[in-house]
Design a protein around this motif. Structure first.
Motif, PDB file in Angstrom:
ATOM      1  N   TRP A  79      60.031  36.802  25.043  1.00  0.00           N
ATOM      2  CA  TRP A  79      58.956  36.887  24.048  1.00  0.00           C
ATOM      3  C   TRP A  79      57.605  36.547  24.682  1.00  0.00           C
ATOM      4  CZ3 TRP A  79      55.737  33.062  22.061  1.00  0.00           C
ATOM      5  CH2 TRP A  79      55.007  33.402  20.924  1.00  0.00           C
ATOM      6  N   ALA A  80      57.585  35.487  25.506  1.00  0.00           N
ATOM      7  CA  ALA A  80      56.329  35.072  26.147  1.00  0.00           C
ATOM      8  C   ALA A  80      55.828  36.147  27.113  1.00  0.00           C
ATOM      9  CB  ALA A  80      56.511  33.745  26.874  1.00  0.00           C
ATOM     10  N   LEU A  81      56.721  36.755  27.868  1.00  0.00           N
ATOM     11  CA  LEU A  81      56.308  37.849  28.759  1.00  0.00           C
ATOM     12  C   LEU A  81      55.706  38.997  27.949  1.00  0.00           C
ATOM     13  CD1 LEU A  81      59.233  38.075  31.340  1.00  0.00           C
ATOM     14  CD2 LEU A  81      56.830  37.624  31.863  1.00  0.00           C
ATOM     15  N   LEU A  82      56.375  39.351  26.877  1.00  0.00           N
ATOM     16  CA  LEU A  82      55.878  40.454  26.052  1.00  0.00           C
ATOM     17  C   LEU A  82      54.551  40.092  25.395  1.00  0.00           C
ATOM     18  CD1 LEU A  82      56.516  43.301  25.143  1.00  0.00           C
ATOM     19  CD2 LEU A  82      57.681  42.331  23.158  1.00  0.00           C
ATOM     20  N   ARG A  83      54.401  38.845  24.995  1.00  0.00           N
ATOM     21  CA  ARG A  83      53.162  38.382  24.355  1.00  0.00           C
ATOM     22  C   ARG A  83      51.970  38.520  25.299  1.00  0.00           C
ATOM     23  NH1 ARG A  83      51.880  35.399  19.823  1.00  0.00           N
ATOM     24  NH2 ARG A  83      50.134  33.960  20.042  1.00  0.00           N
ATOM     25  N   ARG A  84      52.197  38.331  26.591  1.00  0.00           N
ATOM     26  CA  ARG A  84      51.113  38.434  27.578  1.00  0.00           C
ATOM     27  C   ARG A  84      50.807  39.876  27.974  1.00  0.00           C
ATOM     28  NH1 ARG A  84      53.852  33.777  30.263  1.00  0.00           N
ATOM     29  NH2 ARG A  84      52.800  31.962  29.419  1.00  0.00           N
ATOM     30  N   ALA A  85      51.729  40.780  27.697  1.00  0.00           N
ATOM     31  CA  ALA A  85      51.538  42.183  28.075  1.00  0.00           C
ATOM     32  C   ALA A  85      50.541  42.845  27.129  1.00  0.00           C
ATOM     33  CB  ALA A  85      52.872  42.919  28.037  1.00  0.00           C
ATOM     34  N   ARG A  86      49.814  43.787  27.649  1.00  0.00           N
ATOM     35  CA  ARG A  86      48.827  44.505  26.841  1.00  0.00           C
ATOM     36  C   ARG A  86      49.494  45.657  26.097  1.00  0.00           C
ATOM     37  NH1 ARG A  86      43.257  44.154  29.847  1.00  0.00           N
ATOM     38  NH2 ARG A  86      43.748  42.414  31.205  1.00  0.00           N
ATOM     39  N   GLY A  87      48.949  45.949  24.950  1.00  0.00           N
ATOM     40  CA  GLY A  87      49.389  47.123  24.203  1.00  0.00           C
ATOM     41  C   GLY A  87      50.737  47.001  23.516  1.00  0.00           C
ATOM     42  N   THR A  88      51.184  45.800  23.258  1.00  0.00           N
ATOM     43  CA  THR A  88      52.464  45.648  22.563  1.00  0.00           C
ATOM     44  C   THR A  88      52.221  45.524  21.064  1.00  0.00           C
ATOM     45  OG1 THR A  88      52.421  43.251  22.880  1.00  0.00           O
ATOM     46  CG2 THR A  88      53.599  44.538  24.515  1.00  0.00           C
ATOM     47  N   PRO A  89      53.158  46.003  20.258  1.00  0.00           N
ATOM     48  CA  PRO A  89      52.977  45.887  18.803  1.00  0.00           C
ATOM     49  C   PRO A  89      52.813  44.429  18.398  1.00  0.00           C
ATOM     50  CG  PRO A  89      54.819  47.321  19.327  1.00  0.00           C
ATOM     51  CD  PRO A  89      54.381  46.692  20.611  1.00  0.00           C
ATOM     52  N   ARG A  90      51.894  44.202  17.506  1.00  0.00           N
ATOM     53  CA  ARG A  90      51.560  42.831  17.107  1.00  0.00           C
ATOM     54  C   ARG A  90      52.756  42.068  16.533  1.00  0.00           C
ATOM     55  NH1 ARG A  90      45.844  41.513  14.423  1.00  0.00           N
ATOM     56  NH2 ARG A  90      45.931  39.312  14.888  1.00  0.00           N
ATOM     57  N   TRP A  91      53.592  42.765  15.751  1.00  0.00           N
ATOM     58  CA  TRP A  91      54.721  42.080  15.123  1.00  0.00           C
ATOM     59  C   TRP A  91      55.700  41.535  16.153  1.00  0.00           C
ATOM     60  CZ3 TRP A  91      59.757  43.434  15.812  1.00  0.00           C
ATOM     61  CH2 TRP A  91      60.005  44.705  16.329  1.00  0.00           C
ATOM     62  N   THR A  92      55.823  42.201  17.304  1.00  0.00           N
ATOM     63  CA  THR A  92      56.793  41.732  18.310  1.00  0.00           C
ATOM     64  C   THR A  92      56.361  40.433  18.959  1.00  0.00           C
ATOM     65  OG1 THR A  92      55.777  43.050  20.071  1.00  0.00           O
ATOM     66  CG2 THR A  92      57.601  44.061  18.854  1.00  0.00           C
ATOM     67  N   THR A  93      55.061  40.179  18.973  1.00  0.00           N
ATOM     68  CA  THR A  93      54.564  38.980  19.636  1.00  0.00           C
ATOM     69  C   THR A  93      54.115  37.895  18.656  1.00  0.00           C
ATOM     70  OG1 THR A  93      52.355  39.940  19.811  1.00  0.00           O
ATOM     71  CG2 THR A  93      53.851  40.285  21.670  1.00  0.00           C
ATOM     72  N   ALA A  94      54.377  38.109  17.388  1.00  0.00           N
ATOM     73  CA  ALA A  94      54.008  37.105  16.380  1.00  0.00           C
ATOM     74  C   ALA A  94      54.931  35.892  16.500  1.00  0.00           C
ATOM     75  CB  ALA A  94      54.116  37.710  14.985  1.00  0.00           C
ATOM     76  N   TRP A  95      54.388  34.734  16.161  1.00  0.00           N
ATOM     77  CA  TRP A  95      55.182  33.510  16.193  1.00  0.00           C
ATOM     78  C   TRP A  95      56.379  33.594  15.252  1.00  0.00           C
ATOM     79  CZ3 TRP A  95      54.914  29.891  19.788  1.00  0.00           C
ATOM     80  CH2 TRP A  95      53.762  29.814  20.563  1.00  0.00           C
ATOM     81  N   VAL A  96      56.191  34.294  14.144  1.00  0.00           N
ATOM     82  CA  VAL A  96      57.295  34.413  13.178  1.00  0.00           C
ATOM     83  C   VAL A  96      58.465  35.197  13.789  1.00  0.00           C
ATOM     84  CG1 VAL A  96      56.467  36.500  11.974  1.00  0.00           C
ATOM     85  CG2 VAL A  96      57.846  34.818  10.751  1.00  0.00           C
ATOM     86  N   THR A  97      58.167  36.161  14.642  1.00  0.00           N
ATOM     87  CA  THR A  97      59.236  36.903  15.323  1.00  0.00           C
ATOM     88  C   THR A  97      60.047  35.963  16.197  1.00  0.00           C
ATOM     89  OG1 THR A  97      57.894  38.913  15.312  1.00  0.00           O
ATOM     90  CG2 THR A  97      59.731  38.830  16.889  1.00  0.00           C
ATOM     91  N   LEU A  98      59.368  35.126  16.965  1.00  0.00           N
ATOM     92  CA  LEU A  98      60.068  34.154  17.801  1.00  0.00           C
ATOM     93  C   LEU A  98      60.896  33.201  16.940  1.00  0.00           C
ATOM     94  CD1 LEU A  98      60.696  32.833  20.523  1.00  0.00           C
ATOM     95  CD2 LEU A  98      58.589  31.485  20.236  1.00  0.00           C
ATOM     96  N   ALA A  99      60.314  32.726  15.854  1.00  0.00           N
ATOM     97  CA  ALA A  99      61.033  31.798  14.968  1.00  0.00           C
ATOM     98  C   ALA A  99      62.294  32.444  14.398  1.00  0.00           C
ATOM     99  CB  ALA A  99      60.111  31.322  13.848  1.00  0.00           C
ATOM    100  N   VAL A 100      62.194  33.703  13.976  1.00  0.00           N
ATOM    101  CA  VAL A 100      63.364  34.402  13.422  1.00  0.00           C
ATOM    102  C   VAL A 100      64.455  34.539  14.477  1.00  0.00           C
ATOM    103  CG1 VAL A 100      64.176  36.641  12.565  1.00  0.00           C
ATOM    104  CG2 VAL A 100      62.119  35.606  11.596  1.00  0.00           C
TER     105      VAL A 100
END
Length: 177
Positions: free
Chosen positions: A130-151
């Motif tokens: 998740w952290a790697l994807l969060r740092r990548a550019r152009g990824t869908p916002r929902w994939t890098t949201a904190w709620v996604t990690l929590a789920v």
């Protein structure tokens, strides 16, 4: 590893942006899907001999890698998909017992039998992907949201907290005899 495989797919997406996410997920879960289908057919799984052994992994690498290569017209995507199939086996050697070659004994750390250790390992993989994807550019916002990690972490915790590791059980004719 169950939810942890998704963490691997998230991390791979951050590194190989050109690879469609569906192919990454398919590659990270393919051996488990084969295991489940074989188990439903009434065949004795024998610790993943038909899905997680070296010959089975090689066959899955060829089929999925070639499929991804054909669909995307990219050898790099095909290789990425094949590598993720291999990573599935390596991850499962930490969490389970797998037969690497037909006729041999199963090997692996079997962290499923220690739910807290499995939770810590799989959570680390999920967070890293998740952290790697969060740092990548152009990824869908929902994939890098904190709620996604929590789920994802809640799903992992639920699997570890359930009685008798129920989410990790697959139909297996060996267990019914």
């Amino acid at each position: 590893m169950i939810i942890g495989h998704l963490g691997v797919a998230l991390g791979a997406r951050a590194i190989r942006k050109e690879t469609p996410f569906a192919w990454l997920v398919a590659a990270t879960y393919a051996p488990d899907v084969v295991d489940y289908v074989v188990g439903l057919s009434g065949v004795c799984l024998n610790n993943g001999v038909y899905s997680h052994s070296i010959p089975a992994i090689a066959a899955l690498c060829l089929v999925l890698g070639a499929g991804a290569r054909w669909e995307t017209r990219s050898a790099r995507v095909g290789i990425t998909v094949a590598v993720l199939v291999v990573l599935h086996l390596l991850a499962d050697l930490l969490t389970g017992h797998k037969t690497l070659w037909p006729g041999t004994h199963a090997v692996g750390l079997d962290l499923y039998s220690v739910p807290l250790a499995d939770f810590v390992l799989e959570s680390a993989v999920i967070i890293a992907g998740w952290a790697l994807l969060r740092r990548a550019r152009g990824t869908p916002r929902w994939t890098t949201a904190w709620v996604t990690l929590a789920v994802l972490l809640l799903l992992q915790a639920g699997g570890n907290a359930s009685s008798d590791n129920a989410p990790y059980k697959k139909p297996d004719a060996c267990l019914e005899s």
